[in-house]
Design a protein around this motif. Structure first.
Motif, PDB file in Angstrom:
ATOM      1  N   GLY A  73       0.843  -1.191   0.000  1.00 32.62           N
ATOM      2  CA  GLY A  73       0.000   0.000   0.000  1.00 32.62           C
ATOM      3  C   GLY A  73       0.869   1.228   0.000  1.00 32.62           C
ATOM      4  O   GLY A  73       1.640   1.444   0.929  1.00 32.62           O
ATOM      5  N   PRO A  74       0.782   2.030  -1.063  1.00 40.51           N
ATOM      6  CA  PRO A  74       1.601   3.242  -1.122  1.00 40.51           C
ATOM      7  C   PRO A  74       1.075   4.317  -0.175  1.00 40.51           C
ATOM      8  O   PRO A  74      -0.118   4.380   0.113  1.00 40.51           O
ATOM      9  N   ALA A  75       1.993   5.127   0.281  1.00 37.86           N
ATOM     10  CA  ALA A  75       1.627   6.233   1.166  1.00 37.86           C
ATOM     11  C   ALA A  75       1.110   7.408   0.339  1.00 37.86           C
ATOM     12  O   ALA A  75       1.596   7.676  -0.748  1.00 37.86           O
ATOM     13  N   ASP A  76       0.129   8.097   0.864  1.00 35.99           N
ATOM     14  CA  ASP A  76      -0.323   9.373   0.318  1.00 35.99           C
ATOM     15  C   ASP A  76       0.486  10.432   1.059  1.00 35.99           C
ATOM     16  O   ASP A  76       0.220  10.717   2.224  1.00 35.99           O
ATOM     17  N   PRO A  83      -3.883   5.244   2.505  1.00 35.80           N
ATOM     18  CA  PRO A  83      -5.321   5.166   2.257  1.00 35.80           C
ATOM     19  C   PRO A  83      -5.816   3.741   1.999  1.00 35.80           C
ATOM     20  O   PRO A  83      -6.990   3.454   2.193  1.00 35.80           O
ATOM     21  N   LEU A  84      -4.933   2.847   1.579  1.00 36.99           N
ATOM     22  CA  LEU A  84      -5.320   1.469   1.301  1.00 36.99           C
ATOM     23  C   LEU A  84      -4.147   0.541   1.588  1.00 36.99           C
ATOM     24  O   LEU A  84      -3.033   0.786   1.114  1.00 36.99           O
ATOM     25  N   LEU A  85      -4.412  -0.491   2.367  1.00 35.76           N
ATOM     26  CA  LEU A  85      -3.432  -1.556   2.592  1.00 35.76           C
ATOM     27  C   LEU A  85      -4.043  -2.840   2.050  1.00 35.76           C
ATOM     28  O   LEU A  85      -5.201  -3.162   2.354  1.00 35.76           O
ATOM     29  N   GLU A  86      -3.279  -3.553   1.251  1.00 36.68           N
ATOM     30  CA  GLU A  86      -3.768  -4.786   0.640  1.00 36.68           C
ATOM     31  C   GLU A  86      -2.918  -5.964   1.095  1.00 36.68           C
ATOM     32  O   GLU A  86      -1.690  -5.895   1.069  1.00 36.68           O
ATOM     33  N   LEU A 122      -7.094  -0.657  12.635  1.00 39.59           N
ATOM     34  CA  LEU A 122      -6.928   0.168  11.438  1.00 39.59           C
ATOM     35  C   LEU A 122      -8.262   0.460  10.775  1.00 39.59           C
ATOM     36  O   LEU A 122      -8.503   1.581  10.317  1.00 39.59           O
ATOM     37  N   LYS A 123      -9.136  -0.534  10.717  1.00 40.30           N
ATOM     38  CA  LYS A 123     -10.433  -0.346  10.068  1.00 40.30           C
ATOM     39  C   LYS A 123     -11.328   0.618  10.837  1.00 40.30           C
ATOM     40  O   LYS A 123     -12.075   1.370  10.245  1.00 40.30           O
ATOM     41  N   SER A 124     -11.251   0.587  12.152  1.00 38.96           N
ATOM     42  CA  SER A 124     -12.146   1.426  12.959  1.00 38.96           C
ATOM     43  C   SER A 124     -11.533   2.765  13.330  1.00 38.96           C
ATOM     44  O   SER A 124     -12.249   3.673  13.729  1.00 38.96           O
ATOM     45  N   GLY A 125     -10.215   2.866  13.227  1.00 37.15           N
ATOM     46  CA  GLY A 125      -9.549   4.079  13.684  1.00 37.15           C
ATOM     47  C   GLY A 125      -9.332   3.995  15.182  1.00 37.15           C
ATOM     48  O   GLY A 125      -9.938   3.192  15.873  1.00 37.15           O
TER      49      GLY A 125
END
Length: 138
Positions: A73-76, A83-86, A122-125
């Motif tokens: 997942g690249p950093a913004d 924004p996205l981890l795969e 990570l999903k919930s913050g």
């Protein structure tokens, strides 16, 4: 409870430590032999998914099953976040028929979704608090 901390060992270089005696080298991308903090975040996610799925996979495939979890997942850099981890769990399920394979995949997805603390966080913050202790007693 395990205590965790990092110690500065050089310019943009740290050693992460635990009270259980573990250590990991952390630094910037231009330093050889270290993980960046973002890489450690990704590795923590992949390891958590692996550990969460370990018991159901071992029950069905045997204790010696082989698995690799790739994570990317690249950093913004404008927002300084990912924004996205795969994640991709790679394992050999060729010995299972279609029905057994589908049942196992359902159990693994459920286990990761319900038990992986890192992924759930990570999903919930989460709230992060940062403070500075300057040693002043005033």
């Amino acid at each position: 409870m395990t205590e965790l901390w990092v110690e500065r060992t050089g310019t943009r270089r740290y050693t992460g430590r635990s009270s259980r005696g573990a250590q990991v080298l952390v630094g910037s991308e231009d330093v050889d032999g270290v993980f960046t903090p973002g890489e450690l975040l990704k590795i923590a996610l992949a390891a958590c998914s692996g550990m969460s799925s370990d018991a159901p996979l071992a029950r069905r495939l045997g204790d010696d099953y082989q698995a690799t979890i790739e994570v990317s997942g690249p950093a913004d850099r404008e927002q300084e976040r990912y924004p996205l981890l795969e994640e991709v769990l790679k394992l050999d399920l060729s010995g299972l028929d279609d029905a057994d394979r589908e049942r196992l995949l359902t159990v693994v997805y459920r286990a990761v979704d319900q038990v992986c603390t890192v992924g759930r966080t990570l999903k919930s913050g989460t709230e992060v608090r940062f403070e500075i202790d300057s040693g002043d007693q005033s």
